[in-house]
Design an enzyme around this catalytic site. Structure first.
Site, PDB file in Angstrom:
ATOM      1  N   ASP A 111       0.863  -1.184   0.000  1.00  0.00           N
ATOM      2  CA  ASP A 111       0.000   0.000   0.000  1.00  0.00           C
ATOM      3  C   ASP A 111       0.899   1.232   0.000  1.00  0.00           C
ATOM      4  OD1 ASP A 111       1.020   0.033   2.543  1.00  0.00           O
ATOM      5  OD2 ASP A 111      -0.907  -0.167   3.559  1.00  0.00           O
ATOM      6  N   GLY A 132       0.951   3.581   2.232  1.00  0.00           N
ATOM      7  CA  GLY A 132       1.248   4.057   3.584  1.00  0.00           C
ATOM      8  C   GLY A 132       0.214   5.052   4.074  1.00  0.00           C
ATOM      9  N   GLY A 133      -0.530   5.621   3.145  1.00  0.00           N
ATOM     10  CA  GLY A 133      -1.515   6.648   3.498  1.00  0.00           C
ATOM     11  C   GLY A 133      -2.549   6.163   4.500  1.00  0.00           C
ATOM     12  N   PHE A 134      -3.069   4.985   4.272  1.00  0.00           N
ATOM     13  CA  PHE A 134      -4.137   4.481   5.145  1.00  0.00           C
ATOM     14  C   PHE A 134      -3.672   4.383   6.591  1.00  0.00           C
ATOM     15  CE2 PHE A 134      -6.747   1.218   7.179  1.00  0.00           C
ATOM     16  CZ  PHE A 134      -8.016   1.685   6.893  1.00  0.00           C
ATOM     17  N   GLN A 154     -11.665   6.864  -4.754  1.00  0.00           N
ATOM     18  CA  GLN A 154     -12.219   7.306  -3.476  1.00  0.00           C
ATOM     19  C   GLN A 154     -13.555   8.012  -3.734  1.00  0.00           C
ATOM     20  OE1 GLN A 154     -11.390   6.735  -0.400  1.00  0.00           O
ATOM     21  NE2 GLN A 154      -9.277   5.963  -0.474  1.00  0.00           N
ATOM     22  N   GLY A 194     -11.076   3.313   0.632  1.00  0.00           N
ATOM     23  CA  GLY A 194     -12.003   4.031   1.503  1.00  0.00           C
ATOM     24  C   GLY A 194     -13.150   3.173   2.000  1.00  0.00           C
ATOM     25  N   ASP A 200      -7.725  -7.799   0.091  1.00  0.00           N
ATOM     26  CA  ASP A 200      -6.820  -8.123   1.193  1.00  0.00           C
ATOM     27  C   ASP A 200      -7.593  -7.864   2.456  1.00  0.00           C
ATOM     28  OD1 ASP A 200      -6.495  -5.045   1.011  1.00  0.00           O
ATOM     29  OD2 ASP A 200      -5.579  -5.571   2.917  1.00  0.00           O
ATOM     30  N   CYS A 238     -11.454 -29.438   4.796  1.00  0.00           N
ATOM     31  CA  CYS A 238     -10.233 -28.656   4.548  1.00  0.00           C
ATOM     32  C   CYS A 238      -9.022 -29.586   4.537  1.00  0.00           C
ATOM     33  CB  CYS A 238     -10.073 -27.607   5.639  1.00  0.00           C
ATOM     34  SG  CYS A 238      -8.572 -26.618   5.475  1.00  0.00           S
ATOM     35  N   CYS A 277      -5.827 -28.453   4.808  1.00  0.00           N
ATOM     36  CA  CYS A 277      -4.634 -27.760   5.306  1.00  0.00           C
ATOM     37  C   CYS A 277      -3.899 -28.633   6.325  1.00  0.00           C
ATOM     38  CB  CYS A 277      -5.009 -26.401   5.907  1.00  0.00           C
ATOM     39  SG  CYS A 277      -5.561 -26.445   7.619  1.00  0.00           S
ATOM     40  N   CYS A 299      -5.760 -29.064   9.706  1.00  0.00           N
ATOM     41  CA  CYS A 299      -6.923 -29.960   9.676  1.00  0.00           C
ATOM     42  C   CYS A 299      -6.504 -31.411   9.439  1.00  0.00           C
ATOM     43  CB  CYS A 299      -7.919 -29.504   8.617  1.00  0.00           C
ATOM     44  SG  CYS A 299      -8.720 -27.950   9.086  1.00  0.00           S
ATOM     45  N   HIS A 320      -4.773 -22.366   8.860  1.00  0.00           N
ATOM     46  CA  HIS A 320      -6.102 -22.812   8.428  1.00  0.00           C
ATOM     47  C   HIS A 320      -6.928 -21.663   7.846  1.00  0.00           C
ATOM     48  CE1 HIS A 320     -10.061 -24.508   8.203  1.00  0.00           C
ATOM     49  NE2 HIS A 320     -10.474 -23.433   8.839  1.00  0.00           N
TER      50      HIS A 320
HETATM   51 ZN   LIG Z   1      -7.853 -26.379   7.633  1.00  0.00          ZN
END
Ligand SMILES: [Zn+2]
Length: 345
Positions: free
Chosen positions: A61, A63-65, A163, A190, A240, A278, A280, A283, A309
Site C-alpha cells: 500500500d 502508507g496513506g491508510f 475514493q 475508503g 486483502d 479442509c 490444510c 486440519c 487454516h
Molecule cells: Zn484447515
C-alpha cells in the site's frame, strides 16, 4: 492476499506461505516498513523479495491508510500528508512522489498510489474536496512513476485508488478521471471505515462499469468470507484483509460450515478437525480438542496452526470462485454463498 504488515504474515514461516499454502501474492505495509527497518535498508537486500526471501508477488500500500489510522498527529496539505511516527514521534512527510519512491525501494510488484482516505461519515463537500485531492495526487504521482520506471530494470505496476467516501456520483467522477492514467490496474479504497456492509458493496458497484474490464481491480481491506463472492460479482479480482490472520490469533476460525470459536467449551473433547472438508496441515494433523487446549494454554503454536487454516480457507474460497467462473456456474455459487450460515451449529 494475506496481509504481511511487517514483512511477515504473523505466525507463519516462509515455508508455511510458500509450500503449505502456495500463496501467490502477499501484501506489505509501506508505513510500517518505512518507519522500521526503513526502505533503504530493505533496498540494500534487493527489496522486500530479497529481505524476506519471498519469490512470489508482493503488493504494497502507499502508507496513506496507516497514516490516517495510526498516526495521532497528521496534517494534510496539497503537497502530501505530514505525520508523527507512532513509534518514536519523529515527523515525516509522505507525498505522491515520495511514496512511489519508497515502494520502488521495497521492490513491490504492485504499488499503490497515495490517496486520502476520509473517515466515515463525512459531508458531501468534505468528500468531494478529498476525492479531488486524491485525483490530483494520483496525477502527480503517476507522472513521477513514469519518469522513475525508465530507470528501474523490473516493471512495477502502480494502481490509483478510487475514493469518494459513500457518495456514488463522487466515486464515478473519481474513476472517470483516474482511468485517463491508463494504469495497469485500479483499486477501490475508503471501504471498511465503519460504513454498513451493504454500503461498501454499493460503493464498489458505483465504478464497476467505468473501470477497464481488462485490468485487475482491487477492493482494499475487505472482507468476511461470505462477502468475497459478493465483491467478485461486482467485478473485483483482488482483495486483502487482516480478518483471517487476526481472527485466527483470537480463536475465531472460518470453516466451510461457518465460523467456529475455539474457546467454546463444546470443543473441549471434540476429536474432529476444524473443518472436515479442509486439506490444510492443521486440519490434516490436529483435533479441535488439541487446538482448543493450545489456545487455552496460550501456546505460540496455536497462532501458527489457526492462521494456516484461516488463510487456506480464504484461498480455497477464491479457488472455488475461479472454478465456478470457469465452469459457468458462478451465479449458482453466489446464491449458495448468500444462504450459508455464518456460525457453525
Ligand atoms: Zn484447515
Amino acid at each position: 492476499m494475506p496481509v504481511g504488515t511487517q514483512a511477515t504474515v504473523k505466525g507463519l514461516s516462509r515455508h508455511n506461505l510458500l509450500h503449505d499454502l502456495a500463496v501467490p501474492i502477499l501484501l506489505g505495509n509501506t508505513y510500517h516498513l518505512f518507519l522500521r527497518p526503513g526502505h533503504k535498508l530493505i533496498e540494500g537486500f534487493g527489496g522486500l523479495h530479497g529481505f524476506m526471501n519471498w519469490p512470489n508477488a508482493i503488493l504494497t500500500d502507499s502508507g496513506g491508510f496507516q497514516v490516517f489510522s495510526l498516526s495521532a498527529i497528521r496534517t494534510i496539505t496539497e503537497e502530501g500528508v505530514g505525520f508523527q511516527s507512532h513509534l518514536n514521534g519523529d515527523t515525516h512527510l509522505f507525498t505522491p512522489a515520495s511514496t512511489v519512491d519508497v515502494q520502488l525501494s521495497l521492490g513491490s510488484d504492485i504499488m499503490m498510489m497515495l490517496d486520502e482516505c476520509p473517515p466515515y461519515p463525512v459531508t458531501y463537500s468534505q468528500a468531494r474536496a478529498s476525492m479531488e485531492r486524491t485525483v490530483r495526487w494520483a496525477q502527480s504521482g503517476y507522472d513521477h512513476y513514469l519518469l522513475r520506471q525508465n530507470e528501474t530494470p523490473k516493471p512495477q505496476a502502480l494502481f490509483p485508488i478510487v475514493q469518494g467516501s459513500m457518495f456514488r456520483d463522487l466515486r464515478r467522477a473519481c474513476a472517470q478521471q483516474l482511468i485517463e492514467l491508463d494504469a495497469d490496474g485500479y483499486a477501490v479504497g475508503g471501504l471498511s471505515v465503519g460504513e454498513p456492509r451493504p454500503v461498501s458493496l454499493e460503493m464498489v458497484e458505483a465504478s464497476q462499469d467505468l473501470l477497464p474490464p481488462d485490468r485487475p481491480r482491487y477492493a482494499m481491506g475487505v472482507g468476511m468470507p461470505e462477502e468475497l463472492p459478493q465483491y467478485v460479482a461486482r467485478g473485483i479480482d483482488m482483495m486483502d484483509c487482516v480478518l483471517p490472520t487476526r481472527n485466527a490469533r483470537n480463536g475465531s476460525l472460518f470453516t466451510s460450515a461457518g465460523r467456529l470459536n475455539i474457546k467454546n467449551a463444546r470443543f473441549r473433547d471434540d476429536p474432529r478437525p476444524l473443518d472436515e472438508r479442509c486439506s490444510c496441515y492443521t486440519c490434516r494433523t490436529h483435533s479441535r480438542a488439541y487446538l482448543r487446549h493450545l489456545f487455552q494454554a496460550g501456546e505460540i503454536l496455536f497462532s501458527t496452526l489457526a492462521t494456516l487454516h484461516n488463510i487456506r480457507r480464504y484461498l480455497d474460497i477464491m479457488r472455488e470462485i475461479r472454478q465456478s467462473i470457469i465452469l459457468g456456474q458462478f451465479p449458482e455459487y453466489l446464491r449458495a454463498s448468500q444462504s450459508a450460515p455464518p456460525e457453525l451449529s
